[in-house]
Design a protein around this motif. Structure first.
Motif, PDB file in Angstrom:
ATOM      1  N   ARG A  40       4.364  42.310   2.554  1.00 19.55           N
ATOM      2  CA  ARG A  40       5.577  43.112   2.696  1.00 19.55           C
ATOM      3  C   ARG A  40       6.801  42.280   2.304  1.00 19.55           C
ATOM      4  NH1 ARG A  40       3.083  44.201   8.223  1.00 19.55           N
ATOM      5  NH2 ARG A  40       2.040  46.213   8.009  1.00 19.55           N
ATOM      6  N   PRO A  41       7.918  42.942   2.012  1.00 23.97           N
ATOM      7  CA  PRO A  41       9.140  42.203   1.674  1.00 23.97           C
ATOM      8  C   PRO A  41       9.567  41.194   2.745  1.00 23.97           C
ATOM      9  CG  PRO A  41       9.393  44.495   1.059  1.00 23.97           C
ATOM     10  CD  PRO A  41       8.090  44.394   1.827  1.00 23.97           C
ATOM     11  N   ASP A  42       9.201  41.447   4.008  1.00 20.73           N
ATOM     12  CA  ASP A  42       9.566  40.502   5.072  1.00 20.73           C
ATOM     13  C   ASP A  42       8.575  39.346   5.207  1.00 20.73           C
ATOM     14  OD1 ASP A  42       7.337  41.567   6.369  1.00 20.73           O
ATOM     15  OD2 ASP A  42       8.477  42.465   8.016  1.00 20.73           O
ATOM     16  N   GLY A  43       7.566  39.307   4.331  1.00 16.27           N
ATOM     17  CA  GLY A  43       6.605  38.207   4.323  1.00 16.27           C
ATOM     18  C   GLY A  43       5.364  38.421   5.167  1.00 16.27           C
ATOM     19  N   THR A  44       5.289  39.540   5.882  1.00 17.03           N
ATOM     20  CA  THR A  44       4.108  39.807   6.701  1.00 17.03           C
ATOM     21  C   THR A  44       3.005  40.459   5.885  1.00 17.03           C
ATOM     22  OG1 THR A  44       4.954  41.959   7.430  1.00 17.03           O
ATOM     23  CG2 THR A  44       5.479  40.031   8.808  1.00 17.03           C
TER      24      THR A  44
END
Length: 127
Positions: A40-44
């Motif tokens: 995901r864009p948040d790195g998760t």
């Protein structure tokens, strides 16, 4: 761009949401999308395969959008699966994402760069 789905009548064809070949003419630009991972864009990274597949496709779509294209511009994509057991879920997500689009495809069972990732998807798109 003009496209033609090709499924030779004298060759094996499972007809499961993709074409055996795809002819494209009147191309003005080609975009090669590097393997998109399920991050995901948040790195998760999502936990389930279905969520990972949806995220990888969302990342493909984001790259295409940045290039002024969409999923309808894909003429070939390759999916790398970490395990054969994901093949049915992979097909289900692909059909959901692509709908009536049937670009040529290849699915490869292989090791993936990060063991948390269950798949990676690369694409070729034209306009």
């Amino acid at each position: 761009m003009k496209t033609q789905y090709i499924n030779a009548p004298d060759a094996h064809n499972l007809k499961t949401g993709y074409s055996q070949a795809m002819a494209v003419s009147e191309i003005s630009r080609t975009v090669y999308v590097s393997g998109q991972i399920p991050v995901r864009p948040d790195g998760t990274v999502p936990e389930s395969f279905t969520e990972q597949a949806e995220q990888a496709w969302a990342n493909v779509e984001a790259q295409l959008k940045a290039a002024g294209m969409g999923l309808g511009n894909i003429v070939k994509h390759t999916t790398f699966l970490s395990d054969r057991r994901y093949r049915v879920q992979n097909s289900e997500v692909r059909r959901k994402v692509l709908g009536d689009l049937e670009p040529a495809l290849t699915v490869i069972i292989t090791g993936i760069f990060d063991e948390a990732w269950l798949l990676e998807i690369e694409a070729i798109a034209v306009v």
